[in-house]
Design a protein around this motif. Sequence first.
Motif, PDB file in Angstrom:
ATOM      1  N   LYS A 151      -7.558   2.992  -4.141  1.00 23.33           N
ATOM      2  CA  LYS A 151      -7.039   1.984  -5.075  1.00 23.33           C
ATOM      3  C   LYS A 151      -7.545   2.211  -6.508  1.00 23.33           C
ATOM      4  O   LYS A 151      -7.424   1.324  -7.353  1.00 23.33           O
ATOM      5  CB  LYS A 151      -7.428   0.581  -4.593  1.00 23.33           C
ATOM      6  CG  LYS A 151      -6.856   0.211  -3.223  1.00 23.33           C
ATOM      7  CD  LYS A 151      -7.051  -1.235  -2.873  1.00 23.33           C
ATOM      8  CE  LYS A 151      -8.495  -1.598  -2.604  1.00 23.33           C
ATOM      9  NZ  LYS A 151      -9.029  -0.949  -1.393  1.00 23.33           N
ATOM     10  N   ARG A 207      -4.378  10.225  -3.646  1.00 22.21           N
ATOM     11  CA  ARG A 207      -4.448   8.881  -3.051  1.00 22.21           C
ATOM     12  C   ARG A 207      -4.191   8.942  -1.539  1.00 22.21           C
ATOM     13  O   ARG A 207      -4.823   8.218  -0.770  1.00 22.21           O
ATOM     14  CB  ARG A 207      -3.417   7.954  -3.704  1.00 22.21           C
ATOM     15  CG  ARG A 207      -3.740   7.532  -5.120  1.00 22.21           C
ATOM     16  CD  ARG A 207      -2.867   6.356  -5.544  1.00 22.21           C
ATOM     17  NE  ARG A 207      -2.911   6.136  -6.967  1.00 22.21           N
ATOM     18  CZ  ARG A 207      -3.883   5.489  -7.604  1.00 22.21           C
ATOM     19  NH1 ARG A 207      -4.909   5.017  -6.923  1.00 22.21           N
ATOM     20  NH2 ARG A 207      -3.829   5.326  -8.901  1.00 22.21           N
ATOM     21  N   ALA A 214       0.841  -1.204   0.000  1.00 18.09           N
ATOM     22  CA  ALA A 214       0.000   0.000   0.000  1.00 18.09           C
ATOM     23  C   ALA A 214       0.872   1.248   0.000  1.00 18.09           C
ATOM     24  O   ALA A 214       0.591   2.216  -0.730  1.00 18.09           O
ATOM     25  CB  ALA A 214      -0.926  -0.005   1.217  1.00 18.09           C
ATOM     26  N   ILE A 222      -2.564  -4.662  -6.940  1.00 14.54           N
ATOM     27  CA  ILE A 222      -1.596  -3.809  -6.241  1.00 14.54           C
ATOM     28  C   ILE A 222      -0.282  -4.561  -6.044  1.00 14.54           C
ATOM     29  O   ILE A 222       0.806  -4.004  -6.232  1.00 14.54           O
ATOM     30  CB  ILE A 222      -2.171  -3.337  -4.891  1.00 14.54           C
ATOM     31  CG1 ILE A 222      -3.308  -2.344  -5.147  1.00 14.54           C
ATOM     32  CG2 ILE A 222      -1.087  -2.699  -4.027  1.00 14.54           C
ATOM     33  CD1 ILE A 222      -3.998  -1.859  -3.906  1.00 14.54           C
ATOM     34  N   TRP A 250      -6.375  -6.291  -4.484  1.00 20.14           N
ATOM     35  CA  TRP A 250      -5.073  -6.434  -3.826  1.00 20.14           C
ATOM     36  C   TRP A 250      -4.066  -7.164  -4.721  1.00 20.14           C
ATOM     37  O   TRP A 250      -2.881  -6.828  -4.734  1.00 20.14           O
ATOM     38  CB  TRP A 250      -5.222  -7.147  -2.492  1.00 20.14           C
ATOM     39  CG  TRP A 250      -5.586  -6.191  -1.398  1.00 20.14           C
ATOM     40  CD1 TRP A 250      -6.798  -6.012  -0.803  1.00 20.14           C
ATOM     41  CD2 TRP A 250      -4.701  -5.234  -0.779  1.00 20.14           C
ATOM     42  NE1 TRP A 250      -6.735  -5.016   0.128  1.00 20.14           N
ATOM     43  CE2 TRP A 250      -5.466  -4.513   0.178  1.00 20.14           C
ATOM     44  CE3 TRP A 250      -3.364  -4.915  -0.943  1.00 20.14           C
ATOM     45  CZ2 TRP A 250      -4.928  -3.505   0.970  1.00 20.14           C
ATOM     46  CZ3 TRP A 250      -2.815  -3.911  -0.160  1.00 20.14           C
ATOM     47  CH2 TRP A 250      -3.589  -3.221   0.780  1.00 20.14           C
ATOM     48  N   TYR A 260      -6.699   7.539   1.185  1.00 16.76           N
ATOM     49  CA  TYR A 260      -6.223   6.492   2.099  1.00 16.76           C
ATOM     50  C   TYR A 260      -6.580   6.847   3.542  1.00 16.76           C
ATOM     51  O   TYR A 260      -7.074   6.006   4.305  1.00 16.76           O
ATOM     52  CB  TYR A 260      -4.712   6.359   1.910  1.00 16.76           C
ATOM     53  CG  TYR A 260      -3.991   5.431   2.845  1.00 16.76           C
ATOM     54  CD1 TYR A 260      -4.083   4.055   2.714  1.00 16.76           C
ATOM     55  CD2 TYR A 260      -3.160   5.940   3.850  1.00 16.76           C
ATOM     56  CE1 TYR A 260      -3.375   3.201   3.559  1.00 16.76           C
ATOM     57  CE2 TYR A 260      -2.447   5.097   4.693  1.00 16.76           C
ATOM     58  CZ  TYR A 260      -2.561   3.732   4.545  1.00 16.76           C
ATOM     59  OH  TYR A 260      -1.863   2.893   5.380  1.00 16.76           O
ATOM     60  N   TYR A 303     -10.659   0.291 -10.477  1.00 18.88           N
ATOM     61  CA  TYR A 303      -9.926   0.132  -9.226  1.00 18.88           C
ATOM     62  C   TYR A 303      -9.094  -1.149  -9.273  1.00 18.88           C
ATOM     63  O   TYR A 303      -9.403  -2.083 -10.018  1.00 18.88           O
ATOM     64  CB  TYR A 303     -10.894   0.066  -8.034  1.00 18.88           C
ATOM     65  CG  TYR A 303     -11.875  -1.082  -8.113  1.00 18.88           C
ATOM     66  CD1 TYR A 303     -11.555  -2.331  -7.576  1.00 18.88           C
ATOM     67  CD2 TYR A 303     -13.112  -0.931  -8.731  1.00 18.88           C
ATOM     68  CE1 TYR A 303     -12.440  -3.399  -7.667  1.00 18.88           C
ATOM     69  CE2 TYR A 303     -14.001  -1.993  -8.820  1.00 18.88           C
ATOM     70  CZ  TYR A 303     -13.660  -3.208  -8.285  1.00 18.88           C
ATOM     71  OH  TYR A 303     -14.536  -4.266  -8.391  1.00 18.88           O
ATOM     72  N   TYR A 304      -8.027  -1.166  -8.499  1.00 18.26           N
ATOM     73  CA  TYR A 304      -7.190  -2.355  -8.367  1.00 18.26           C
ATOM     74  C   TYR A 304      -7.689  -3.188  -7.192  1.00 18.26           C
ATOM     75  O   TYR A 304      -8.047  -2.640  -6.143  1.00 18.26           O
ATOM     76  CB  TYR A 304      -5.735  -1.973  -8.092  1.00 18.26           C
ATOM     77  CG  TYR A 304      -5.025  -1.285  -9.239  1.00 18.26           C
ATOM     78  CD1 TYR A 304      -4.451  -2.024 -10.269  1.00 18.26           C
ATOM     79  CD2 TYR A 304      -4.906   0.105  -9.273  1.00 18.26           C
ATOM     80  CE1 TYR A 304      -3.776  -1.406 -11.306  1.00 18.26           C
ATOM     81  CE2 TYR A 304      -4.231   0.733 -10.313  1.00 18.26           C
ATOM     82  CZ  TYR A 304      -3.681  -0.020 -11.327  1.00 18.26           C
ATOM     83  OH  TYR A 304      -3.020   0.595 -12.353  1.00 18.26           O
TER      84      TYR A 304
END
Length: 293
Positions: free
Chosen positions: A176, A97, A81, A194, A191, A101, A188-189
């Motif tokens: 994300k 971001r 992250a 990412i 996990w 977050y 969006y991504y």
Amino acid sequence: MKDEIPLKSVFNAYVLILKAFINVLAGIYNSNNVDDIKSYQVVILKRIYKSLSTIEVMLSQCSDPISSYGLLRIILDSVCAYCFIYDNANGDEVAFRHYLYLLDGCSKFNELCSLELTNNTIISETDNMRHKKNAKLSINDMQKIQDGIERLLLNHHYMSKSPIIARKIIKAKDWKYKSIESDDDKNYYDWKGIYKKVGCNQQMSDFVSKYLSQFVHGLFLSNARNPNSIAHYSLIYDMLVTLTIILIKTLFKVFDNDNISKKWIEGMNFEEIVNNKGINSKDILDYYLAKVK
């Protein structure tokens, strides 16, 4: 046996190198303001370092690789992250971001944390009232932080550049997101995306999502009949070294303007290296010589 595990000494050396980075950065960036993005990164890095130190205790002193797998997942997601958000030459995107977050975390706290927690013990009414007062203060503080973050996001450059998409992303609190120019519902991504974006290969991604999940969720493998098998320790240290290297390489890029590639040695505690039997000082020397060439 655990002292002979491959990569254990290398991991300990890299953790000390990371600590040196953090020591130097903490001397430069030490604000408590959420809009001081470099200072907030130091907060994140300190937390990651503490988790890395804790997992070494769990492995070396507690001989508990099973619980360490759960902490390994926390460390991995934290490192990924961090790299995903801050390893970016686009300052506007980093800030956007970053605030998303923080907003994601604040809003979760404000939505889900209640004053009425289960009373599992007999306490006095005075203690109960004190608990509720402290909890209320924490909730009020977090709400103020959330309100401030929302204002920063609504005043961000993206609100004039792509107002409809930016507002949609802010509403979803989705740090994300893939692109500020896409209105796709799948913008969006996950996990896995990412992990891949920050440099984890497919094998590592599968290891995290399929193998570590067994331990995080308390499934079959978490009840291993031989928890002290060297295979557990080797897997964990291998992953930890990979993650620490990814993080340190990221710091070289993120803090390049601070000349961190040369300054980090100033934060090194050489007495700690000499007195720590779990560290091969040659690993640190080799790393230093490679960086100053």
